[in-house]
Design a protein around this motif. Structure first.
Motif, mmCIF file in Angstrom:
data_model
loop_
_atom_site.group_PDB
_atom_site.id
_atom_site.type_symbol
_atom_site.label_atom_id
_atom_site.label_comp_id
_atom_site.label_asym_id
_atom_site.label_seq_id
_atom_site.Cartn_x
_atom_site.Cartn_y
_atom_site.Cartn_z
ATOM 1 N N SER A 65 0.814 -1.220 0.000
ATOM 2 C CA SER A 65 0.000 0.000 0.000
ATOM 3 C C SER A 65 0.846 1.269 0.000
ATOM 4 N N ARG B 80 2.147 1.657 -3.730
ATOM 5 C CA ARG B 80 1.098 1.652 -4.756
ATOM 6 C C ARG B 80 0.756 3.059 -5.234
ATOM 7 N N GLU B 81 0.882 4.033 -4.356
ATOM 8 C CA GLU B 81 0.520 5.393 -4.724
ATOM 9 C C GLU B 81 1.398 5.925 -5.853
ATOM 10 N N LEU C 140 -1.130 5.671 -8.828
ATOM 11 C CA LEU C 140 -1.783 6.985 -8.845
ATOM 12 C C LEU C 140 -0.898 8.059 -9.473
ATOM 13 N N TYR C 141 0.358 8.195 -9.007
ATOM 14 C CA TYR C 141 1.248 9.212 -9.557
ATOM 15 C C TYR C 141 1.492 8.970 -11.052
ATOM 16 N N LEU D 55 -9.306 12.598 -6.392
ATOM 17 C CA LEU D 55 -8.032 12.382 -5.708
ATOM 18 C C LEU D 55 -7.029 13.503 -5.973
ATOM 19 N N ARG E 70 6.559 9.077 -1.506
ATOM 20 C CA ARG E 70 5.689 10.246 -1.493
ATOM 21 C C ARG E 70 6.525 11.446 -1.943
ATOM 22 N N GLY F 180 -9.133 9.736 -1.487
ATOM 23 C CA GLY F 180 -7.765 9.268 -1.335
ATOM 24 C C GLY F 180 -7.350 8.940 0.076
ATOM 25 N N SER G 225 -2.162 12.860 7.465
ATOM 26 C CA SER G 225 -1.592 11.690 6.808
ATOM 27 C C SER G 225 -0.194 11.408 7.345
#
Length: 423
Positions: free
Chosen positions: A41, A44-45, A49-50, A68, A140, A254, A315
């Motif tokens: 997880s 995965r972003e 997503l990116y 998102l 991130r 998100g 977050s």
């Protein structure tokens, strides 16, 4: 002319520590599919997503009607940057750039800390604090935005223009770096830094509008966010579930958010507390009478802490911001924020236990999950309160310094700085 003398001991030690800890973070990243590390997880972003946003941005448009996408247009530049590295996958290029920016931040902090009257402790906090979040910082883009905030603060002392430019670039990526300019000394330094920040921000927005469509699409989605389970309000609602509150957690915008009765009231209360925090910071700015070299750093950490703990969303990656700002504070021997930095590092360690190690417990609101969030948010709240209190105390002229204006005389400034270093 006196040359800057750098003691090789701390430099070699911190360099070795950086390579060792980053090797460990990379190893964790390669094994992030393990259940104990979140089952993929965390990474995965980036690769899902990116990379999806990268494709949209490469076509000349910001994501529109995407719930998102909640970030200012500068984030688009960061997400496009991995495409500049040929021969690598998007994920590999993103991680490599994150490591490069991480190394640059450590080097800048170390350089600042080896100047006369400074301390290498700030570089040590960055080097040793980031791995407390395991491999999350590499997956991130908060390392990149924190680097801009760090550069803004460290540049402001010598060049308010450069400080304003870096602050504006950071704000265009993720808004909060605008807060780092709160503590700029009154008068010309403030006017210069804020004017250059405004000019840079306006110029960059014009460029984004010229080359991309829908650069302000994030505003529509940002307003719809609710109460994330890891925020103070989310923790209170999770505890309320054990007292019979009928709400539950659900994936929205998100993040895992709380849904059910009274959630809107909790979100409104969070926004009201943010407004109160802003009012307190403005009042501090108006009433402050003494500025030391550490005041801009301390004010930045205090402001971001206050806005973090009153936010509807806390977050895990937000902790990267606080590590970076705490590190800047500790480059100065006159900072008032040493105990605050210790609380921030403790909160980082607890954050890692909550995510990714025991996130299942947090999501389902078990007693263990609630306890983890109570401890983490309690540490952050204590850090925010202590930070503002010490910032406020440090802004007073030293006893016997001769009144409000005395803080600007060289002799009284040295006296006040000695008092701050003892407190």
């Amino acid at each position: 002319m006196n040359r800057l003398r750098v003691t090789p001991g701390p430099v070699l030690t911190l360099t070795a520590a950086w390579f060792a800890t980053r090797a460990l973070m990379l190893w964790l990243l390669l094994h992030s599919g393990a259940r104990e590390l979140g089952g993929g997880s965390v990474t995965r972003e980036v690769w899902r997503l990116y990379f999806h946003w990268y494709g949209v941005l490469a076509d000349g448009s910001f994501p529109v009607h995407d719930t998102l996408w909640q970030y200012p247009p500068g984030a688009g530049a960061v997400l496009l940057a991995p495409g500049l590295l040929p021969g690598l996958t998007y994920f590999q290029a993103f991680v490599l750039l994150s490591l490069a920016v991480d190394a640059l931040t450590a080097a800048v902090l170390l350089r600042a800390g080896t100047r006369p009257g400074r301390s290498p402790l700030g570089a040590a906090v960055w080097t040793g604090g980031l791995p407390l979040l395991l491999h999350l910082p590499l997956a991130r883009y908060d390392v990149q935005v924190t680097a801009l905030a760090v550069l803004s603060l460290l540049a402001c002392a010598r060049s308010p223009r450069a400080g304003g430019v870096f602050g504006a670039l950071g704000a265009l990526v993720k808004v909060w770096p605008a807060l780092v300019l709160l503590g700029t000394p009154r008068g010309r330094p403030t006017r210069t830094a804020w004017a250059w920040a405004a000019g840079t921000g306006a110029g960059c927005l014009a460029l984004f509008a010229a080359f991309f469509t829908h650069p302000l699409s994030f505003l529509r989605e940002q307003g719809g966010r609710g109460v994330q389970i890891e925020s103070l309000g989310g923790t209170a609602l999770n505890l309320a579930r054990h007292a019979g509150w009928p709400g539950r957690s659900r994936y929205r915008y998100g993040a895992i958010e709380m849904v059910g009765p009274h959630v809107h009231a909790v979100a409104t209360a969070s926004l009201a507390l943010t407004a109160v925090a802003f009012g307190l910071l403005v009042l501090w700015r108006v009433r402050a009478r003494h500025w030391s070299a550490a005041t801009p750093y301390d004010a930045a950490l205090s402001a971001v802490l206050l806005f973090t703990v009153t936010s509807r969303v806390i977050s895990p990656q937000y902790m990267i911001w606080l590590i970076g700002l705490a590190a800047v504070c500790l480059t100065s021997r006159h900072t008032s924020q040493r105990p605050v930095a210790a609380l921030v590092l403790a909160a980082c360690a607890v954050t890692t236990v909550a995510y990714p190690l025991y996130y299942h417990e947090v999501v389902h609101g078990t007693w263990a999950g609630c306890l983890l969030m109570l401890v983490r948010n309690g540490l952050l709240t204590a850090a925010a309160v202590l930070s503002l209190r010490r910032l406020w105390r440090a802004a007073r002229p030293a006893a016997g310094a001769g009144g409000p204006a005395a803080g600007h005389r060289p002799g009284s400034e040295r006296l006040a700085d000695r008092a701050l270093s003892v407190s």
